[in-house]
Design a protein around this motif. Structure first.
Motif, PDB file in Angstrom:
ATOM      1  N   LYS A  77      44.884  22.958 -26.369  1.00 30.56           N
ATOM      2  CA  LYS A  77      44.734  21.516 -26.654  1.00 30.56           C
ATOM      3  C   LYS A  77      46.036  20.913 -27.149  1.00 30.56           C
ATOM      4  O   LYS A  77      46.394  19.788 -26.803  1.00 30.56           O
ATOM      5  CB  LYS A  77      43.613  21.341 -27.687  1.00 30.56           C
ATOM      6  N   ASP A  78      46.726  21.657 -28.016  1.00 30.90           N
ATOM      7  CA  ASP A  78      48.066  21.303 -28.475  1.00 30.90           C
ATOM      8  C   ASP A  78      48.110  19.933 -29.162  1.00 30.90           C
ATOM      9  O   ASP A  78      48.814  19.023 -28.737  1.00 30.90           O
ATOM     10  CB  ASP A  78      49.055  21.340 -27.307  1.00 30.90           C
ATOM     11  N   THR A  79      47.374  19.791 -30.256  1.00 28.65           N
ATOM     12  CA  THR A  79      47.354  18.540 -31.014  1.00 28.65           C
ATOM     13  C   THR A  79      48.729  18.259 -31.616  1.00 28.65           C
ATOM     14  O   THR A  79      49.398  19.165 -32.129  1.00 28.65           O
ATOM     15  CB  THR A  79      46.303  18.608 -32.131  1.00 28.65           C
ATOM     16  N   LYS A  80      49.130  17.012 -31.543  1.00 25.32           N
ATOM     17  CA  LYS A  80      50.437  16.609 -32.070  1.00 25.32           C
ATOM     18  C   LYS A  80      50.323  15.230 -32.713  1.00 25.32           C
ATOM     19  O   LYS A  80      49.433  14.438 -32.370  1.00 25.32           O
ATOM     20  CB  LYS A  80      51.476  16.588 -30.948  1.00 25.32           C
ATOM     21  N   VAL A  81      51.210  14.964 -33.654  1.00 23.92           N
ATOM     22  CA  VAL A  81      51.313  13.640 -34.269  1.00 23.92           C
ATOM     23  C   VAL A  81      52.695  13.115 -33.909  1.00 23.92           C
ATOM     24  O   VAL A  81      53.700  13.543 -34.483  1.00 23.92           O
ATOM     25  CB  VAL A  81      51.120  13.707 -35.797  1.00 23.92           C
ATOM     26  N   LEU A  82      52.744  12.209 -32.934  1.00 23.02           N
ATOM     27  CA  LEU A  82      54.017  11.762 -32.384  1.00 23.02           C
ATOM     28  C   LEU A  82      54.570  10.558 -33.143  1.00 23.02           C
ATOM     29  O   LEU A  82      53.817   9.688 -33.599  1.00 23.02           O
ATOM     30  CB  LEU A  82      53.863  11.391 -30.913  1.00 23.02           C
ATOM     31  N   HIS A  83      55.884  10.512 -33.217  1.00 19.84           N
ATOM     32  CA  HIS A  83      56.546   9.332 -33.760  1.00 19.84           C
ATOM     33  C   HIS A  83      56.248   8.145 -32.844  1.00 19.84           C
ATOM     34  O   HIS A  83      56.126   8.293 -31.624  1.00 19.84           O
ATOM     35  CB  HIS A  83      58.053   9.577 -33.843  1.00 19.84           C
ATOM     36  N   LEU A  84      56.116   6.959 -33.434  1.00 18.86           N
ATOM     37  CA  LEU A  84      55.763   5.766 -32.665  1.00 18.86           C
ATOM     38  C   LEU A  84      56.734   5.502 -31.520  1.00 18.86           C
ATOM     39  O   LEU A  84      56.343   4.993 -30.469  1.00 18.86           O
ATOM     40  CB  LEU A  84      55.725   4.540 -33.580  1.00 18.86           C
ATOM     41  N   ALA A  85      57.999   5.846 -31.691  1.00 18.37           N
ATOM     42  CA  ALA A  85      58.992   5.663 -30.628  1.00 18.37           C
ATOM     43  C   ALA A  85      59.121   6.907 -29.760  1.00 18.37           C
ATOM     44  O   ALA A  85      60.039   7.012 -28.947  1.00 18.37           O
ATOM     45  CB  ALA A  85      60.350   5.294 -31.227  1.00 18.37           C
ATOM     46  N   ARG A  86      58.188   7.855 -29.943  1.00 19.67           N
ATOM     47  CA  ARG A  86      58.139   9.101 -29.155  1.00 19.67           C
ATOM     48  C   ARG A  86      59.416   9.928 -29.321  1.00 19.67           C
ATOM     49  O   ARG A  86      59.908  10.539 -28.381  1.00 19.67           O
ATOM     50  CB  ARG A  86      57.888   8.790 -27.670  1.00 19.67           C
ATOM     51  N   LEU A  87      59.934   9.933 -30.553  1.00 19.09           N
ATOM     52  CA  LEU A  87      61.103  10.761 -30.875  1.00 19.09           C
ATOM     53  C   LEU A  87      60.582  12.100 -31.387  1.00 19.09           C
ATOM     54  O   LEU A  87      60.007  12.181 -32.475  1.00 19.09           O
ATOM     55  CB  LEU A  87      61.955  10.064 -31.949  1.00 19.09           C
ATOM     56  N   GLU A  88      60.758  13.160 -30.605  1.00 16.85           N
ATOM     57  CA  GLU A  88      60.171  14.456 -30.956  1.00 16.85           C
ATOM     58  C   GLU A  88      60.690  14.995 -32.279  1.00 16.85           C
ATOM     59  O   GLU A  88      59.970  15.662 -33.013  1.00 16.85           O
ATOM     60  CB  GLU A  88      60.422  15.472 -29.828  1.00 16.85           C
ATOM     61  N   ALA A  89      61.949  14.717 -32.582  1.00 16.78           N
ATOM     62  CA  ALA A  89      62.522  15.226 -33.828  1.00 16.78           C
ATOM     63  C   ALA A  89      61.807  14.655 -35.051  1.00 16.78           C
ATOM     64  O   ALA A  89      61.838  15.256 -36.124  1.00 16.78           O
ATOM     65  CB  ALA A  89      64.010  14.895 -33.892  1.00 16.78           C
ATOM     66  N   PHE A  90      61.167  13.501 -34.881  1.00 19.33           N
ATOM     67  CA  PHE A  90      60.459  12.855 -35.983  1.00 19.33           C
ATOM     68  C   PHE A  90      58.945  13.030 -35.850  1.00 19.33           C
ATOM     69  O   PHE A  90      58.166  12.308 -36.470  1.00 19.33           O
ATOM     70  CB  PHE A  90      60.785  11.364 -36.042  1.00 19.33           C
ATOM     71  N   SER A  91      58.498  13.963 -35.022  1.00 23.09           N
ATOM     72  CA  SER A  91      57.079  14.191 -34.752  1.00 23.09           C
ATOM     73  C   SER A  91      56.653  15.532 -35.325  1.00 23.09           C
ATOM     74  O   SER A  91      57.481  16.374 -35.680  1.00 23.09           O
ATOM     75  CB  SER A  91      56.821  14.171 -33.238  1.00 23.09           C
ATOM     76  N   ARG A  92      55.335  15.752 -35.388  1.00 26.09           N
ATOM     77  CA  ARG A  92      54.779  17.045 -35.770  1.00 26.09           C
ATOM     78  C   ARG A  92      54.009  17.595 -34.571  1.00 26.09           C
ATOM     79  O   ARG A  92      53.036  16.977 -34.124  1.00 26.09           O
ATOM     80  CB  ARG A  92      53.860  16.912 -36.983  1.00 26.09           C
ATOM     81  N   LEU A  93      54.451  18.738 -34.077  1.00 29.45           N
ATOM     82  CA  LEU A  93      53.922  19.279 -32.834  1.00 29.45           C
ATOM     83  C   LEU A  93      53.148  20.570 -33.072  1.00 29.45           C
ATOM     84  O   LEU A  93      53.287  21.219 -34.105  1.00 29.45           O
ATOM     85  CB  LEU A  93      55.071  19.536 -31.861  1.00 29.45           C
ATOM     86  N   HIS A  94      52.290  20.919 -32.103  1.00 25.45           N
ATOM     87  CA  HIS A  94      51.592  22.212 -32.043  1.00 25.45           C
ATOM     88  C   HIS A  94      50.795  22.510 -33.316  1.00 25.45           C
ATOM     89  O   HIS A  94      50.951  23.551 -33.953  1.00 25.45           O
ATOM     90  CB  HIS A  94      52.599  23.349 -31.787  1.00 25.45           C
ATOM     91  N   LEU A  95      49.909  21.588 -33.681  1.00 29.21           N
ATOM     92  CA  LEU A  95      49.138  21.755 -34.916  1.00 29.21           C
ATOM     93  C   LEU A  95      47.937  22.677 -34.683  1.00 29.21           C
ATOM     94  O   LEU A  95      47.215  22.531 -33.692  1.00 29.21           O
ATOM     95  CB  LEU A  95      48.651  20.394 -35.419  1.00 29.21           C
ATOM     96  N   PRO A  96      47.690  23.608 -35.583  1.00 30.70           N
ATOM     97  CA  PRO A  96      46.591  24.573 -35.418  1.00 30.70           C
ATOM     98  C   PRO A  96      45.258  23.995 -35.877  1.00 30.70           C
ATOM     99  O   PRO A  96      44.750  24.314 -36.951  1.00 30.70           O
ATOM    100  CB  PRO A  96      47.027  25.732 -36.318  1.00 30.70           C
ATOM    101  N   ILE A  97      44.677  23.139 -35.049  1.00 33.69           N
ATOM    102  CA  ILE A  97      43.421  22.476 -35.413  1.00 33.69           C
ATOM    103  C   ILE A  97      42.442  22.547 -34.247  1.00 33.69           C
ATOM    104  O   ILE A  97      42.834  22.411 -33.084  1.00 33.69           O
ATOM    105  CB  ILE A  97      43.687  21.004 -35.825  1.00 33.69           C
TER     106      ILE A  97
END
Length: 808
Positions: free
Chosen positions: A706-726
């Motif tokens: 499923k690969d849940t992620k919380v993306l930065h509003l401007a879709r900047l991966e460095a400012f996002s949280r990826l691969h959450l174990p949920i």
């Protein structure tokens, strides 16, 4: 020869000067970004940042003290209510300015100013939908109410007080990266943000897709593929509830059969729509079912998972009220939360309040259109869209009595209107003051106050859950809902005849509701608000499974504690899987499976119906069902060559149970006649191939797939949280999907000393360089909660307080 190195050095130096002072590589000059004095370095906060401050603003009438706890949650104590809104605006701007403004740029159709032509189609859609027009209309209504106007004016003043304090070095990081500066805040921006929420929380609206489907399928087949009511119905208001006779008696147009129901038409328009998963859960249980004897209210709105978060947590205490909860950066008041007397939460009502009409213009000038047997003059709005690095784009939008002509010959935007014109009638265009709802809820002391507050909710329609310390619980399906005849607004309607207009709004007292039910709880999870005995057509789209499961659980629970509610709110049981898996197993031709496929079938067959993070069965089930939908519907839909809406998964399951020989099981592209068994087996084979690749890549477990992620509003991966174990997913109470899910979990036990818990997937600061940017995310993914501390004025010496701001 010695001159050559100097020439090379000169060329390199010149190139560096050009690169560092231009936007060749990034939207902002690289040199400015790397500047030690003003660049990105300045946005890195020290771990021990001191947020305390003494601030003086002449706009304030009295003193305001803000106490920040260890999670950077502000507890605002103001001598004057309007001063509290000033400080709320200041704090929102201090911690979330870029997010606030970026969202209003999106709402107003202004993203092209920031990112250039790539956003032009998005901007044109928002302009043509009439977002700014809707916000301007709402502001006129706000101006009529002194309380709402004062809240907006003071909030705006607070935002601007912070903006005026900014320097080049303290500018939020995103402004530096994208190369622009904040504007002054206005009340219009607040109205735009609230209209953006009205757009995001729009109910099921599939006029063009249904119109296309009606042109392809027979009436009987259409009703099987797109039924009005799902068989697995468990509505918000229990079955068997007796509804009063309708206050509005509807007339179906005399021409409906020829011009509407049986009219065959199609279009290749593909609308930009909000995420169809936008929804929520909320419920309240009475004291008769709790351990404490006091009601408990729970809410978890399901929205896009972004950083910075949509929500900002805070407490606001004034001489007139004391409220705590989730606020919207961009608007005053607490939106979902509680006060000293009661708690309140919302879910999306899913009602269709946006319809389309085909307009007949006299000629291509669009100056006149045919309506009720005469030519009527159009209005026009010229939209000046500024495009970064290019000349302005001027878009002239015609306005009719129905609303703006959103789609016409001049506008393709990747779509074709078949040389036709379509106007949009959206309830959000009408005068309204939704902010008033929350200003009053924050002060509500009892059920009557709550009922008075929610009457101001026009659009978007919401299911308002309520619980009070006096023991009341209630649920209202609240909004200005058009009174519609059967299937009205499901298809594009004729715009030449007023008989197709909405014939009025459902009277507020006739909206589905219940107060202190005998069963001891109220709940909603975006399902149908009432059964088929409700006298008005409900339209929209209503996912049935979360509501079914919540009601089943709550009906047998007693002696309930807040901890029980935490477990329920984060539960991963997939009730749709429980209903659908036996049907898949029954129709699987196992003798046709390879050894690998049989191994996967064993995993699927033994799945425990839970979408837990480490479940392999959950992955197999979801992939198999998606594959089955493609096998059953894919051939007919592809042949149609038109935008069509994929039938709901509940529809396919109901069809599999009721129609074992449905003609759509047969693939029209093969000479054989496929059966349901053939489709299930073929779907599983395709799913097995997909899952095999995932397994080889170490991603067969549900959370990894499923690969849940919380993306930065401007879709900047460095400012996002990826691969959450949920775990969780679409049909579980814990509705965590890939980039969508519980955006704010809240549980409030209305004991004499309120006991409340909450969390959201983000952090209080919008600065990626702050430790408070995403510090809630891991606990959110793990299903943990924070205690929501409702501070008292006497708690000023409490060791939870880490910083203090004094406003004078």
């Amino acid at each position: 020869m010695k001159i050559l190195p100097f020439i090379i050095f000169g060329i390199i130096t010149a190139a560096l000067v050009v690169i560092l002072n231009s936007t060749l590589l990034l939207p902002a000059p690289l040199g400015k970004l790397l500047s030690p004095q003003n660049g990105l370095w300045q946005n890195a906060e020290p771990v021990n940042e001191d947020y305390s401050a003494h601030l003086i603003f002449p706009q304030l009438k009295g003193k305001v003290k803000v106490y920040f706890d260890e999670r950077l949650v502000p507890h605002v104590f103001a001598d004057d209510e309007n001063d509290a809104f000033f400080v709320q605006g200041y704090l929102h701007a201090k911690f979330r300015l870029w997010q606030m403004e970026f969202q209003t740029y999106a709402a107003a159709g202004r993203l092209s100013e920031i990112v250039g032509r790539k956003a032009l189609d998005l901007d044109r859609d928002k302009r043509r939908l009439g977002m700014v027009f809707a916000a301007e209309t709402a502001l006129k209504e706000v101006a009529k109410d002194p309380e709402s106007l004062a809240a907006c004016d003071n909030y705006t003043a607070g935002v601007n007080a912070y903006i005026e304090s900014l320097t080049e070095s303290t500018m939020p990081m995103e402004y530096k990266l994208l190369g622009y500066y904040p504007e002054k805040w206005t009340n219009l921006k607040t109205a735009l943000f609230l209209k953006y929420m009205a757009f995001e929380l729009a109910g099921g609206e599939n006029d063009f897709e249904y119109t296309n489907a009606k042109s392809i399928f027979s009436s009987a087949d259409f009703d099987k593929i797109y039924p009005i009511v799902m068989d697995s119905l468990d509505p918000i208001i229990p079955k068997g509830t007796v509804f009063a006779q309708p206050g509005i008696h509807l007339k179906i147009p005399a021409s409906a059969d020829s011009l509407y129901y049986d009219h065959k038409d199609s279009t290749t328009i593909e609308e930009q729509k909000p995420d169809p998963s936008n929804g929520s859960n909320n419920w309240a249980v009475s004291g008769s079912k709790t351990q404490s004897g006091s009601p408990i209210l729970c809410n978890d709105p399901h929205l896009g998972l972004n950083l910075p978060s949509l929500w900002y947590e805070m407490q606001i205490s004034t001489p007139t009220y004391n409220a705590y909860g989730a606020t919207f950066p961009g608007a005053p008041a607490v939106i979902i939360g509680f006060n000293d007397s009661c708690a309140f939460g919302v879910t999306n009502a899913e009602r269709d309040v946006r319809d389309y009409y085909e307009i007949k213009f006299k000629d291509d000038s669009r100056k006149e259109y045919w309506f009720d047997s005469e030519w009527v003059n159009s209005g026009f709005r010229i939209e000046d869209i500024k495009v970064k690095g290019e000349p302005d784009y001027l878009d002239t939008v015609a306005y009719t009595i129905m609303g703006p002509v959103m789609y016409d010959k001049s506008y393709s935007g990747g779509r074709s209107t078949n040389n036709k014109y379509y106007a949009v009638r959206w309830k959000a265009h009408d005068p309204s003051d939704e902010l008033k709802v929350f200003l009053l809820l924050d002060k509500a002391k009892n059920y009557n106050d709550y009922l008075e507050a929610i009457k101001y909710m026009h659009t978007p329609g919401q299911n308002f859950a309520f619980a009070s310390k006096s023991g009341d619980i209630a649920m209202w399906d609240q909004g200005d809902f058009p009174a519609k005849w059967k299937r009205q607004g499901d298809f594009v309607m004729p715009g030449t005849d007023s008989s197709y207009f909405w014939q009025g709004m459902i009277p507020q007292e006739e909206n589905p509701h219940m107060i202190n039910p005998e069963r001891g709880f109220v709940s909603s999870a975006n399902q149908l608000p009432a059964d088929t005995t409700y006298p008005y057509y409900l339209g929209g789209s209503y996912p049935p499974y979360r509501g079914w499961e919540i009601n089943k659980r709550l009906s047998v629970m007693n002696n309930i504690t807040p901890q029980d509610m935490m477990k329920l709110q984060t539960d991963n049981y997939n009730v749709f899987g429980e209903m659908a898996l036996p049907v898949l197993i029954k129709n699987m031709e196992t003798d046709q499976l390879s050894p690998d496929e049989k191994r996967y079938f064993d995993i699927l067959k033994n799945w425990n119906y839970r979408n837990d993070a480490d479940s392999k069965g959950a992955t197999l089930f979801v992939v198999t069902w998606d594959s089955l939908e493609n096998v059953v519907w894919g051939d007919e839909f592809k042949k149609a060559g038109l935008p069509l809406m994929r039938p709901y998964e509940s529809t396919l399951l109901d069809d599999m149970n009721k129609y074992p020989n449905l003609k759509y099981y047969d693939n029209i592209n093969t000479p054989e006649t496929e059966t349901l068994q053939d489709d299930v087996t073929a779907a599983f084979k395709k799913a097995s191939a997909t899952v095999k690749i995932a397994e080889e890549n170490g991603k067969m477990e549900w959370a990894k797939y499923k690969d849940t992620k919380v993306l930065h509003l401007a879709r900047l991966e460095a400012f996002s949280r990826l691969h959450l174990p949920i775990g969780g997913g679409t049909n579980t109470i814990n509705a965590a999907n890939a980039q969508h899910g519980p955006s704010w979990r809240m549980i409030v036990s209305l004991t004499p000393q309120t006991e409340a818990y909450g969390i959201y997937p983000g952090g209080q600061s919008g600065n990626p360089g702050s430790k408070f940017y995403d510090n809630f995310v891991d606990n959110w993914a793990a299903g943990k909660y924070y205690t929501l501390w409702m501070m008292n004025a006497s708690d000023v010496g409490n060791n939870k307080i880490k910083w203090t701001m004094n406003f004078n």
